[in-house]
Every structure is written in structure tokens, then in C-alpha cells.
Design an enzyme around this catalytic site. Structure first.
Site, mmCIF file in Angstrom:
data_model
loop_
_atom_site.group_PDB
_atom_site.id
_atom_site.type_symbol
_atom_site.label_atom_id
_atom_site.label_comp_id
_atom_site.label_asym_id
_atom_site.label_seq_id
_atom_site.Cartn_x
_atom_site.Cartn_y
_atom_site.Cartn_z
ATOM 1 N N LYS A 1 13.554 -5.422 4.594
ATOM 2 C CA LYS A 1 12.143 -5.023 4.767
ATOM 3 C C LYS A 1 11.345 -6.166 5.405
ATOM 4 O O LYS A 1 10.574 -5.949 6.348
ATOM 5 C CB LYS A 1 11.532 -4.639 3.411
ATOM 6 C CG LYS A 1 12.054 -3.304 2.888
ATOM 7 C CD LYS A 1 11.624 -3.036 1.445
ATOM 8 C CE LYS A 1 12.306 -1.765 0.920
ATOM 9 N NZ LYS A 1 12.048 -1.536 -0.523
ATOM 10 N N GLN B 1 9.419 -4.454 -5.472
ATOM 11 C CA GLN B 1 10.780 -3.909 -5.421
ATOM 12 C C GLN B 1 11.250 -3.509 -6.816
ATOM 13 O O GLN B 1 11.142 -4.277 -7.767
ATOM 14 C CB GLN B 1 11.721 -4.968 -4.823
ATOM 15 C CG GLN B 1 13.134 -4.493 -4.623
ATOM 16 C CD GLN B 1 13.262 -3.370 -3.592
ATOM 17 O OE1 GLN B 1 12.598 -3.393 -2.547
ATOM 18 N NE2 GLN B 1 14.082 -2.382 -3.879
ATOM 19 N N ASP C 1 4.198 1.594 -1.083
ATOM 20 C CA ASP C 1 5.253 2.476 -1.596
ATOM 21 C C ASP C 1 4.743 3.879 -1.917
ATOM 22 O O ASP C 1 5.548 4.786 -2.147
ATOM 23 C CB ASP C 1 5.860 1.873 -2.867
ATOM 24 C CG ASP C 1 7.124 1.089 -2.565
ATOM 25 O OD1 ASP C 1 7.827 1.454 -1.600
ATOM 26 O OD2 ASP C 1 7.404 0.129 -3.297
#
Ligand code: NDP
Length: 287
Positions: free
Chosen positions: A28, A72, A98
Site C-alpha cells: 500500500k 491495518q 478503509d
């Protein structure tokens, strides 16, 4: 860039030392920086408390150079069973790359502008780029998680598909799946979706990423002499999706694992970082 006079900035929080998370985060960060955005990694020790994680998120919420925040998962078990929910609830909804904050989930349900979970967004991007028709088609999503199954179903519904969501208690799962024009597998079980789940010609999106380390499983999934068998012999593990590779023989189209939904998910992290920067520019009006 023109709006802020600087590139969009992403703050990534990585807690603990999960090897898969290390790989995901590295990819990412690489994608986002290569595209010209700024990305900064904030690490928390595996022993860190949930309070430390929440404090870091609040700090990033306040940091004007950070447009998007990504935490994460999974978080270390020591942070508690509800740690992820608490962390996602704490992220500023306008920085929620997200798309897991309840406000963004609600906006998605109402088909309003929102930051949407990256994996389902990537699946839609794949379908649209391949010009797979959705309007009036039957889409079956296997899996009802908050991060994949549910938002996936909502995005398909908003594109006028007729959507069925299946899960571990669904009766006659193969029979239901076989009625799908578009079948999305987000289950977390290696090669679970076999040929008898798939209508000939259907489009199959394989979200699953599973590492196989048992020889019998590898032999169930991959034929003798295949590249994957050789890879297993060399490395002792091999990746497979939630869809059995021989589904390729009946499906009209099937996403590969690796190299299908995974890279698109990462591309959507980049897209959401830019969207978050734009939303913050319009702060107060967007949400
Ligand atoms: P979860 O474990 O949160 O959800 C799995 C879902 O599958 C649940 O809804 C569960 O049903 C359902 N399920 C489990 N077993 C069965 C079964 N036997 N029959 C029918 N349904 C079943 O997983 P995620 O949604 O987080 O992830 C799914 C997969 O996608 C994983 O392999 C994960 O690694 C992968 N993934 C890949 C990403 C990418 O970038 N490519 C990103 C995110 C995830 P129930 O609700 O009843 O328990």
C-alpha cells in the site's frame, strides 16, 4: 494537489508483527508513494494497548498533513476483541480510507457520497473495466463480513443487480450460487467454490487469499506438473483463492489469485486517499 498545494497524505497504522500485514502495508505504501502521494507508516508494538492505538488515531485525526488514515487489521489480540471496532469508530469519517466508519457505512447504504471499503470497490472496478453487465443480473455474494461481503452486496445493488447474500448458514449453497450471473466469493476457505457452484459462463470474482502448506490440499487444488505444484515443492507454500482453479473451465471469466482483487484493493486505497483529500477540502459540506 492543486487544491491543497501539496500531494494527498496517507497515514498507515501497523500494530504488531503479523507477516501478512507487513506485506499488505508495504504494498500500500509503495503504490501510494509511487503515484505521487505522501505516505507515512506509524508502528505500534505488539504489546501496545488499545488506548495507545486510539491515541495515535486521534493524533492523526488532528494532523492537517494527513488526509487519509488506514489502520491495518488484524490488531494484536491483546488489544481486545472489540479493538478494531473501537479504532474504526475513532477515525475521522472524512479520513476513513478503509470506509469502515459507521457513518461511511450508512452513507453507502443510502447511496450517498462516501468513502467505501477498498476491496469491494476494487471488485466493482474489475467488473466495470471488463464491461460485465450488472443491471437486472443475479449477483450472489458468498460472505457477509463488514469489510467485504456486505459493502459488496450494496455496491452491486446500487448498480441494479438482484443480489443474494450467502453465509455459513445458507441452505443449498451450491444450488443458490449456480443461479448467479456474477458470483463473488469472500469466504476465507481455500478452493471452496468448486465447479458445481458455477453456472457455465458466469463471471466469478475470487476475493479469497489463502496460503496452502499441506500437500494434500495443494494436490486437491492444482494438477500434477502445474507451476503451482512446482512452486509448492520449492517454497513449501502456495497461494489459492476461495475458488477452485478449475472453475476457470466453466466460468465466463474468473479473477486470478494472486493478481486479481488484491492489486485492485491497493489501487482503491490510492483512490480513496485522493477522495479523502478532496472531501476534507469541502469539510463541513460533504458529510
Ligand atoms: P470473514 O471471515 O470476516 O468472513 C467470511 C464470511 O464467509 C462469513 O460471512 C462467513 O459466514 C462466510 N463463510 C465461512 N464459511 C462458510 C461456508 N462454509 N459456507 C458459506 N459461507 C461461509 O472474512 P473476510 O470477509 O474478511 O475475507 C474473506 C476472504 O477474502 C479471506 O480469504 C480474506 O483473506 C480475503 N480478503 C482479501 C482481500 C484482498 O485484498 N484480496 C481483502 C480482504 C479479505 P458467517 O457470517 O455465517 O460466519
Amino acid at each position: 494537489m492543486q487544491r491543497h498545494g501539496r500531494p494527498p497524505g496517507l497515514g498507515v497504522v501497523l500494530a504488531g508483527n503479523n507477516p501478512a500485514s507487513e506485506v499488505y502495508v508495504r504494498n500500500k505504501l509503495k503504490t501510494v508513494t509511487e503515484a505521487g502521494c505522501r505516505a507515512e507508516l506509524f508502528r505500534l508494538d505488539v504489546e501496545a494497548s488499545i488506548d495507545a492505538a486510539l491515541a495515535l488515531v486521534r493524533q492523526l485525526n488532528e494532523n492537517d498533513a494527513v488526509d487519509g488514515i488506514l489502520v491495518q487489521s488484524p490488531l494484536p489480540a491483546g488489544m481486545g476483541a472489540d479493538a478494531e471496532q473501537r479504532v474504526f469508530d475513532t477515525i475521522d469519517p472524512l479520513k476513513d480510507v478503509d470506509g469502515f466508519h459507521p457513518l461511511n457505512v450508512g452513507l453507502l447504504v443510502q447511496k450517498r457520497q462516501a468513502l467505501v471499503a477498498c476491496t469491494p470497490l476494487g471488485c466493482i472496478e474489475l467488473l466495470e473495466r471488463e464491461s460485465i453487465p450488472l443491471r437486472g443480473k443475479h449477483a450472489v455474494v458468498i460472505g457477509r463480513s463488514d469489510i467485504v461481503g456486505k459493502p459488496m452486496a450494496m455496491l452491486l445493488l446500487h448498480r441494479d443487480a438482484t443480489v443474494t447474500v450467502c453465509h455459513s448458514r445458507t441452505a443449498n449453497l451450491a444450488e443458490v450460487a449456480r443461479t448467479a450471473d456474477v458470483l463473488v466469493a469472500a469466504i476465507g476457505r481455500p478452493a471452496f467454490v468448486t465447479r458445481d457452484y458455477v453456472k457455465p459462463g458466469a463471471t466469478v470474482i475470487d476475493v479469497g487469499i489463502n496460503s496452502l502448506t499441506a500437500r494434500a490440499e495443494v494436490e486437491r487444488c492444482f494438477t500434477e506438473g502445474s507451476r503451482k505444484r512446482a512452486q509448492f515443492a520449492e517454497k513449501g507454500s502456495v497461494l489459492v483463492g476461495d475458488v477452485h482453479p478449475n472453475v476457470e473451465e466453466v466460468a465466463g471469466a474468473l479473477t486470478p489469485v494472486p493478481g486479481g482483487v488484491g492489486p485492485l484493493t491497493i489501487a482503491m486505497v490510492l483512490r480513496n486517499t485522493v477522495t479523502a483529500a478532496e472531501l476534507r477540502k469541502d469539510r463541513g459540506r460533504a458529510v
